[in-house]
Design a protein around this motif. Structure first.
Motif, mmCIF file in Angstrom:
data_model
loop_
_atom_site.group_PDB
_atom_site.id
_atom_site.type_symbol
_atom_site.label_atom_id
_atom_site.label_comp_id
_atom_site.label_asym_id
_atom_site.label_seq_id
_atom_site.Cartn_x
_atom_site.Cartn_y
_atom_site.Cartn_z
ATOM 1 N N ARG A 33 0.757 -1.062 0.010
ATOM 2 C CA ARG A 33 -0.170 0.349 0.014
ATOM 3 C C ARG A 33 0.950 1.100 -0.053
ATOM 4 N NH1 ARG A 33 -2.163 -3.476 3.742
ATOM 5 N NH2 ARG A 33 -4.251 -4.163 3.764
ATOM 6 N N PRO A 35 2.307 4.831 1.980
ATOM 7 C CA PRO A 35 3.537 4.781 1.269
ATOM 8 C C PRO A 35 4.343 3.619 1.255
ATOM 9 C CG PRO A 35 3.722 6.321 3.370
ATOM 10 C CD PRO A 35 2.301 5.094 3.453
ATOM 11 N N ILE A 37 7.317 2.515 0.478
ATOM 12 C CA ILE A 37 8.460 2.148 1.114
ATOM 13 C C ILE A 37 8.129 1.554 2.531
ATOM 14 C CG2 ILE A 37 8.889 4.423 2.080
ATOM 15 C CD1 ILE A 37 11.945 2.922 0.843
ATOM 16 N N ILE A 38 7.400 1.982 3.404
ATOM 17 C CA ILE A 38 7.188 1.617 4.519
ATOM 18 C C ILE A 38 6.405 -0.129 4.363
ATOM 19 C CG2 ILE A 38 5.208 1.522 6.402
ATOM 20 C CD1 ILE A 38 7.556 3.365 6.733
ATOM 21 N N TRP A 39 5.776 -0.151 3.570
ATOM 22 C CA TRP A 39 5.096 -1.840 3.408
ATOM 23 C C TRP A 39 6.113 -2.689 2.807
ATOM 24 C CZ3 TRP A 39 0.750 -3.264 5.441
ATOM 25 C CH2 TRP A 39 -0.411 -2.234 5.719
ATOM 26 N N MET A 42 8.234 -3.418 5.838
ATOM 27 C CA MET A 42 7.603 -4.331 6.737
ATOM 28 C C MET A 42 7.665 -5.413 6.227
ATOM 29 S SD MET A 42 4.313 -1.957 7.156
ATOM 30 C CE MET A 42 3.034 -2.913 8.224
ATOM 31 N N GLN A 85 8.965 -7.196 13.915
ATOM 32 C CA GLN A 85 8.967 -5.756 14.679
ATOM 33 C C GLN A 85 10.164 -5.948 15.496
ATOM 34 O OE1 GLN A 85 8.067 -5.120 17.968
ATOM 35 N NE2 GLN A 85 9.074 -3.099 17.798
ATOM 36 N N VAL A 117 12.573 1.998 11.998
ATOM 37 C CA VAL A 117 12.034 2.527 13.219
ATOM 38 C C VAL A 117 10.496 2.570 12.742
ATOM 39 C CG1 VAL A 117 11.801 4.146 14.868
ATOM 40 C CG2 VAL A 117 13.744 3.804 14.309
ATOM 41 N N LEU A 118 10.268 3.265 11.785
ATOM 42 C CA LEU A 118 8.777 3.276 11.362
ATOM 43 C C LEU A 118 8.199 2.107 10.820
ATOM 44 C CD1 LEU A 118 8.983 6.558 9.485
ATOM 45 C CD2 LEU A 118 7.955 6.443 11.569
ATOM 46 N N ASP A 121 7.276 0.117 13.834
ATOM 47 C CA ASP A 121 6.159 0.758 14.699
ATOM 48 C C ASP A 121 4.894 0.332 14.036
ATOM 49 O OD1 ASP A 121 7.855 1.938 16.558
ATOM 50 O OD2 ASP A 121 7.609 4.222 15.292
ATOM 51 N N ALA A 122 4.874 0.310 12.468
ATOM 52 C CA ALA A 122 3.912 0.051 11.669
ATOM 53 C C ALA A 122 3.501 -1.339 12.009
ATOM 54 C CB ALA A 122 4.285 0.232 10.065
ATOM 55 N N LEU A 124 3.816 -3.262 14.589
ATOM 56 C CA LEU A 124 3.355 -3.378 16.073
ATOM 57 C C LEU A 124 1.943 -2.996 16.053
ATOM 58 C CD1 LEU A 124 4.257 -3.947 18.825
ATOM 59 C CD2 LEU A 124 5.244 -1.919 18.831
ATOM 60 N N TYR A 126 -0.060 -2.791 13.155
ATOM 61 C CA TYR A 126 -0.887 -3.261 12.201
ATOM 62 C C TYR A 126 -1.158 -4.521 12.714
ATOM 63 C CZ TYR A 126 -2.288 -4.895 7.681
ATOM 64 O OH TYR A 126 -3.121 -5.483 6.629
ATOM 65 N N MET B 95 15.317 10.376 12.716
ATOM 66 C CA MET B 95 14.124 10.857 12.391
ATOM 67 C C MET B 95 14.533 12.435 12.117
ATOM 68 S SD MET B 95 12.009 8.273 12.159
ATOM 69 C CE MET B 95 10.630 7.795 13.050
ATOM 70 N N ASP B 121 7.969 2.023 21.718
ATOM 71 C CA ASP B 121 7.460 0.583 21.509
ATOM 72 C C ASP B 121 6.381 0.286 22.684
ATOM 73 O OD1 ASP B 121 9.092 0.471 19.270
ATOM 74 O OD2 ASP B 121 10.177 -0.951 19.915
ATOM 75 N N LEU B 124 3.232 2.165 22.447
ATOM 76 C CA LEU B 124 2.412 1.715 21.363
ATOM 77 C C LEU B 124 1.420 0.304 21.824
ATOM 78 C CD1 LEU B 124 1.618 2.372 18.472
ATOM 79 C CD2 LEU B 124 3.671 1.605 17.566
ATOM 80 N N GLY B 156 -1.026 3.253 12.986
ATOM 81 C CA GLY B 156 -0.121 2.351 12.036
ATOM 82 C C GLY B 156 0.351 2.832 10.941
ATOM 83 N N PRO B 157 0.507 2.129 9.793
ATOM 84 C CA PRO B 157 1.087 2.359 8.706
ATOM 85 C C PRO B 157 0.038 3.203 7.707
ATOM 86 C CG PRO B 157 0.621 0.073 8.597
ATOM 87 C CD PRO B 157 0.522 0.749 9.974
ATOM 88 N N VAL B 161 2.233 6.595 11.200
ATOM 89 C CA VAL B 161 3.443 6.074 10.545
ATOM 90 C C VAL B 161 3.455 6.416 9.241
ATOM 91 C CG1 VAL B 161 4.684 4.058 10.035
ATOM 92 C CG2 VAL B 161 3.609 4.136 12.292
ATOM 93 N N TYR B 182 -1.508 14.483 2.175
ATOM 94 C CA TYR B 182 -1.585 13.132 2.924
ATOM 95 C C TYR B 182 -0.665 13.400 4.181
ATOM 96 C CZ TYR B 182 -0.371 8.487 3.538
ATOM 97 O OH TYR B 182 -0.330 7.161 3.959
#
Lengths: 302, 302
Positions: A33, A35, A37-39, A42, A85, A117-118, A121-122, A124, A126, B95, B121, B124, B156-157, B161, B182
């Motif tokens: 999905r 952004p 880069i994050i997916w 993950m 994670q 890091v993100l 978090d994502a 954790l 999700y 970051m 963490d 979260l 989350g993502p 995130v 966004y």
């Protein structure tokens, strides 16, 4: 006394079908999905090679309780996401500073620290969302709440985070056995225990079965950490998929540095035997559960 | 056309009682446990000075829906914990690399990077656990699931995130208005929107009220980010509690760098007016909700 553990148990073969199923669902839950880069980050860790041992245990726990593994798939995948994670954040330069994981560059070496890091978090946030949105409606809300609550407990300061915090704080320090125990139980043990509990709870298993399977999970989780520490002094990068001797060099307390190699091997053997005995005494000794207890010992024997 | 926003609205005074209540519950939920350093680090940011605006909005949303704020307290505190988590991780050197937050050294400057990552963490994972364990039994399980799912979505993502990821990726890059939108919506807007939704959902508000309050939350969340960006160019360290001009210098896209100061002030004013109109049209215009819309504009006016 229990006879010797099964020799030459081929774990890869035994778990192949479950592993494929878990990978298929992980792939689905983690579809790309924005952004992107994050997916991607993950997926890089959550879908990287690995035995999916925790997820397989959750499925098998459901099976020995006569449950439907469809009810457990989302919790099993969430557990693998949580595991991913913790690997991503543990490998960060400010934590264990590890460049390799499962034989590949670690997440931050590929995507950079900020994204790593993100992505952690994502995963954790999700993972429990996956449990809520994908557990079949046939599971009672009360059970689902219990599974969710236990999942978050394992993920948080009273679980993995607490264990990792004490682990990092005690680098290059002398700690007492009780503290070292705390680290193993919280960093590793609770995930295995949760895997077994999730399978049993989502199958509406009676309390006694839940207790037996929790107990088994605790023991093999602890055994798994001892085996990991033995391999850290005995393994190669190729075998481990991460830098061997790293824990020892970085001043981390390991089971081997704490108790010596001989006692480590003995304790590992005893734990695996004990895990197996618990199953046999209650008639929950499926070949896979017994085999995994054996595998954890076997993999350290060279 | 709506008349001018209320002048000299004293937000601190208006929210004082709610803020005290939230602080009391945060203090209780975050009582010190082992490992102590993690809970201290969590408390350091979650209990640091701050208006608790998101939590106060959740309580007020319940009030205008005729609900009982007791049902919302745990979700409101969880929201503040989530906000604290995002601040801790955002401030990390990898970051936004910020040394100050709310007028004090940022979390990693006090506790070190490893503990800061872990404390984030921990918050979260612990925040949704607080919702599960402390929301009164009188709230239906279906509503609680919805609140939990929306909370995790925001965390989350597909929420914070995702916004932070795109924000970091677009530093020193030209992005289009849609991407910038966004970032604001996901980093800031969704938290305010969730605050309003949580209050309404936990009060069993009808769909129309939920929509109105969601809409108001979206608008003031967006307005809040514009105001923050205006203050980044106009404020002092003392006023901001964080390094002024930091976002601008670090090549971050801000509303002011994107649209200029004049349009920023105009858009902020329009959003606040629009937020107020939505409330008035539906009779949900409590002095506090109207006042907060005004306050966001007021605080940028020097």
């Amino acid at each position: 006394m229990i006879s010797s553990l099964p020799k030459n148990f081929d774990l890869s073969k035994a778990v192949e079908k479950d592993k494929q199923l878990i990978n298929e669902y992980l792939d689905k839950y983690l579809e790309l999905r924005q952004p992107r880069i994050i997916w991607e980050s993950m997926r890089y860790t959550a879908l990287s090679s690995g035995k999916r041992l925790r997820a397989v245990l959750a499925l098998e726990s459901a099976r020995v309780c006569g449950g439907d593994i469809k009810n457990v798939l989302s919790a099993a995948c969430a557990l693998e996401m949580l595991h991913a994670q913790s690997l991503i954040h543990d490998d960060l330069p400010c934590m264990d500073d590890d460049d390799y994981r499962r034989g590949k560059p670690s997440n931050h070496k590929v995507y950079g620290e900020a994204t790593a890091v993100l992505a952690g978090d994502a995963l954790l946030a999700y993972a429990p969302q996956v449990i809520i949105n994908n557990t079949p409606d046939s599971v009672s809300k009360d059970i689902l709440f219990r599974v969710l609550e236990e999942f978050l407990h394992v993920a948080g300061p009273m679980g993995i985070v607490g264990g990792q915090a004490l682990d990092i704080l005690s680098e290059n320090k002398t700690i007492i056995a009780q503290e070292f125990d705390y680290i193993i139980i919280h960093k590793t043990g609770k995930l295995f225990k949760f895997a077994m509990r999730a399978g049993a709870l989502l199958s509406e298993a009676p309390g006694e079965k839940l207790d037996v399977l929790s107990n088994y999970g605790e023991k093999i989780g602890y055994a798994f950490q001892i085996a990991d520490d033995i391999l850290d002094v005995a393994g190669t990068l190729q075998e481990l998929g991460k830098t061997p001797g790293k824990d020892c060099k970085s001043g981390k307390n390991t089971y081997v540095s704490f108790y010596g190699l001989e006692k480590s091997r003995q304790d590992l053997e005893n734990l695996a035997q004990s895990a197996r005995k618990i199953l046999m005494d209650s008639g929950l000794d499926s070949p896979l559960l017994v085999g995994i207890a054996g595998y954890i010992v076997e993999k350290t024997a060279k």
